[in-house]
Design an enzyme around this catalytic site. Structure first.
Site, PDB file in Angstrom:
ATOM      1  N   TYR A  11      43.931  50.081  -7.421  1.00  0.00           N
ATOM      2  CA  TYR A  11      44.058  51.512  -7.713  1.00  0.00           C
ATOM      3  C   TYR A  11      45.184  52.176  -6.903  1.00  0.00           C
ATOM      4  O   TYR A  11      46.174  52.657  -7.469  1.00  0.00           O
ATOM      5  CB  TYR A  11      42.706  52.189  -7.434  1.00  0.00           C
ATOM      6  CG  TYR A  11      42.734  53.697  -7.451  1.00  0.00           C
ATOM      7  CD1 TYR A  11      43.380  54.391  -8.476  1.00  0.00           C
ATOM      8  CD2 TYR A  11      42.096  54.426  -6.444  1.00  0.00           C
ATOM      9  CE1 TYR A  11      43.395  55.780  -8.485  1.00  0.00           C
ATOM     10  CE2 TYR A  11      42.107  55.806  -6.453  1.00  0.00           C
ATOM     11  CZ  TYR A  11      42.761  56.484  -7.467  1.00  0.00           C
ATOM     12  OH  TYR A  11      42.770  57.847  -7.473  1.00  0.00           O
ATOM     13  N   ASP A  31      48.849  39.714  -5.590  1.00  0.00           N
ATOM     14  CA  ASP A  31      47.467  40.106  -5.881  1.00  0.00           C
ATOM     15  C   ASP A  31      46.739  38.878  -6.422  1.00  0.00           C
ATOM     16  O   ASP A  31      47.323  38.109  -7.193  1.00  0.00           O
ATOM     17  CB  ASP A  31      47.487  41.222  -6.954  1.00  0.00           C
ATOM     18  CG  ASP A  31      46.238  42.079  -6.922  1.00  0.00           C
ATOM     19  OD1 ASP A  31      46.362  43.292  -6.708  1.00  0.00           O
ATOM     20  OD2 ASP A  31      45.120  41.539  -7.124  1.00  0.00           O
ATOM     21  N   ASN A  32      45.490  38.696  -6.010  1.00  0.00           N
ATOM     22  CA  ASN A  32      44.746  37.558  -6.581  1.00  0.00           C
ATOM     23  C   ASN A  32      44.023  37.971  -7.875  1.00  0.00           C
ATOM     24  O   ASN A  32      43.335  37.157  -8.487  1.00  0.00           O
ATOM     25  CB  ASN A  32      43.765  36.955  -5.569  1.00  0.00           C
ATOM     26  CG  ASN A  32      42.643  37.921  -5.214  1.00  0.00           C
ATOM     27  OD1 ASN A  32      42.526  39.007  -5.774  1.00  0.00           O
ATOM     28  ND2 ASN A  32      41.800  37.505  -4.277  1.00  0.00           N
ATOM     29  N   LYS A  35      40.112  41.918  -8.223  1.00  0.00           N
ATOM     30  CA  LYS A  35      39.697  43.298  -8.506  1.00  0.00           C
ATOM     31  C   LYS A  35      40.812  44.076  -9.201  1.00  0.00           C
ATOM     32  O   LYS A  35      40.553  45.051  -9.892  1.00  0.00           O
ATOM     33  CB  LYS A  35      39.354  44.032  -7.195  1.00  0.00           C
ATOM     34  CG  LYS A  35      38.216  43.418  -6.396  1.00  0.00           C
ATOM     35  CD  LYS A  35      36.878  43.856  -6.943  1.00  0.00           C
ATOM     36  CE  LYS A  35      35.726  43.398  -6.076  1.00  0.00           C
ATOM     37  NZ  LYS A  35      35.537  41.943  -6.073  1.00  0.00           N
ATOM     38  N   ALA A  74      42.241  44.308  -0.127  1.00  0.00           N
ATOM     39  CA  ALA A  74      41.072  44.291   0.765  1.00  0.00           C
ATOM     40  C   ALA A  74      39.806  44.438  -0.055  1.00  0.00           C
ATOM     41  O   ALA A  74      39.828  44.966  -1.167  1.00  0.00           O
ATOM     42  CB  ALA A  74      41.139  45.445   1.762  1.00  0.00           C
ATOM     43  N   TYR A 140      32.938  47.500   6.618  1.00  0.00           N
ATOM     44  CA  TYR A 140      34.238  47.811   6.012  1.00  0.00           C
ATOM     45  C   TYR A 140      35.140  48.536   7.027  1.00  0.00           C
ATOM     46  O   TYR A 140      36.274  48.119   7.287  1.00  0.00           O
ATOM     47  CB  TYR A 140      34.025  48.660   4.755  1.00  0.00           C
ATOM     48  CG  TYR A 140      35.279  49.300   4.237  1.00  0.00           C
ATOM     49  CD1 TYR A 140      36.310  48.519   3.708  1.00  0.00           C
ATOM     50  CD2 TYR A 140      35.462  50.680   4.287  1.00  0.00           C
ATOM     51  CE1 TYR A 140      37.477  49.104   3.247  1.00  0.00           C
ATOM     52  CE2 TYR A 140      36.617  51.272   3.827  1.00  0.00           C
ATOM     53  CZ  TYR A 140      37.626  50.477   3.313  1.00  0.00           C
ATOM     54  OH  TYR A 140      38.775  51.066   2.867  1.00  0.00           O
ATOM     55  N   PHE A 207      23.851  62.309  -4.370  1.00  0.00           N
ATOM     56  CA  PHE A 207      23.108  61.611  -3.318  1.00  0.00           C
ATOM     57  C   PHE A 207      22.806  62.538  -2.149  1.00  0.00           C
ATOM     58  O   PHE A 207      23.573  62.615  -1.189  1.00  0.00           O
ATOM     59  CB  PHE A 207      23.886  60.380  -2.842  1.00  0.00           C
ATOM     60  CG  PHE A 207      24.096  59.347  -3.908  1.00  0.00           C
ATOM     61  CD1 PHE A 207      23.077  59.021  -4.801  1.00  0.00           C
ATOM     62  CD2 PHE A 207      25.313  58.672  -4.034  1.00  0.00           C
ATOM     63  CE1 PHE A 207      23.265  58.060  -5.786  1.00  0.00           C
ATOM     64  CE2 PHE A 207      25.506  57.712  -5.013  1.00  0.00           C
ATOM     65  CZ  PHE A 207      24.481  57.414  -5.892  1.00  0.00           C
TER      66      PHE A 207
END
Ligand code: UFG
Length: 326
Positions: A11, A31-32, A35, A74, A140, A207
């Site tokens: 993104y 990039d792999n 995602k 990441a 994270y 939430f």
């Protein structure tokens, strides 16, 4: 400059790639695609390599001979990081170590790192300055802080030059409307609101409405992804001029509650958006708002887009791509 962009198909990475192209730089995406989306970087060189593959990284640097690295790749889901911490330490910490080493071995000394407001944890003061205590509440945030510390040591000892950019809540989409936010599963408020509007979700949950904030819902600092991209360009130019290695916060310095965001999104789509109040999400601080004075003063960064532009651009992408890149 020729810039290797790890996670460039994701993104934020894909929006920075777009801005690098507009400013006459030459991005190379690494990039792999675990995602990221190939469709987000259609007209850019793409090296499909994982950061855990040291030989692949060395080959990439040997082939492309880049001037700088921007590192976005990441694992980035806070909740997930508390369930599968090994994956986070391996992908984020080991992956970054491999990437920095490959860059230094290839003689590349300019490194821009995608960090996060999560390094601060529950802040003692708001707006949060860069000097605030670093007390991440989740794995994270801890991995991102470890990488920042590693970059600082490498800078002091090996002469690596870096900027760590601590993003607050990235949102919005590029003006051309063809790239935007698409995570699976999606956990972020803005895309979730528009997925709900598009009928791709049954419910929109807020939430927690019992936080110590004016309307009881959490307050966040939303910053347009194109403004983030601008900051990366300024950071790159500053490193090229010999600017100092350091960290900057990147936020709009304005806080909006979850209910305010839902209300503003209703105005953008032109209809009321229903929601249900759900229990608090574990680990959510009540209020996160950046002080971005440092990057404004040192690099002259100025966010161009407000909350309405952020939501309107995100809506344009989601309306045209209700199922994301699929
Ligand atoms: N929220 C809802 N309903 C949803 C989704 C989110 O009420 O369906 C709320 C959250 O509880 C939070 C706010 O909307 O109060 C924003 O949530 P996001 O998940 O969009 O963003 P976060 O603030 O949790 O996360 C962001 C970045 C992370 C970073 C973190 C730092 O996306 O990468 O800030 O705290 F780690």
């Amino acid at each position: 400059m020729k810039v290797l962009v790890s996670g460039g198909a994701g993104y934020i990475g894909s929006h920075v790639v777009r801005q690098l192209q507009r400013c006459g730089h030459e991005p190379v995406v690494l990039d792999n695609l675990s995602k990221g989306h190939r469709q987000a970087v259609r007209d850019v060189a793409l090296v499909e390599t994982d950061l855990r593959d040291k030989d692949g990284l060395a080959r990439c640097f040997a082939e492309y001979r880049v001037d700088a690295v921007m590192h976005f790749a990441a694992r980035s889901r806070v909740g997930e990081s508390m369930q599968i911490p090994y994956d986070y330490y391996e992908n984020n910490v080991v992956g970054s170590l491999n990437l920095v080493k490959a860059a230094m071995d290839a003689g590349v000394d300019k490194f821009i790192f995608s960090s996060t407001a999560a390094v601060y944890g529950e802040p003692e003061e708001v707006p949060i300055p860069e000097t605030a205590p670093k007390a991440p509440l989740n794995v994270y945030g801890k991995t991102k802080l470890m990488i920042e510390n590693m970059l600082e040591d490498f800078s002091n000892i090996y002469g690596l030059r870096y900027k760590a950019l601590r993003y607050f809540n990235a949102a919005g989409a590029d003006a051309e409307g063809d790239i935007g936010e698409d995570h699976t599963p999606e956990t972020h408020l803005v895309p979730i609101i528009f997925q709900y509007v598009n009928g791709r979700r049954d419910r929109l949950c807020v939430f927690g409405d019992d936080y110590d904030t004016p309307d009881g819902t959490c307050i966040r600092d939303y910053v347009h992804v194109t403004d983030l991209a601008d900051a990366h360009l300024l950071a790159l130019e500053d490193l090229a001029r010999g600017g100092e290695s350091c960290a900057y916060n990147l936020g709009s310095e304005s806080g909006y509650s979850v209910l305010e965001i839902i209300r503003a999104a209703s105005e953008v789509v032109g209809r009321k958006i229903d929601y249900a109040i759900a229990p608090r999400r574990p680990g959510d601080p009540a209020k996160l708002v950046a002080s971005s004075t440092k990057i404004k003063e040192v690099l002259g960064w100025q966010p161009r887009f407000g909350i309405r532009d952020i939501l309107a651009s995100a809506w344009r992408f989601h309306k045209a791509h209700p199922d994301g890149y699929r």
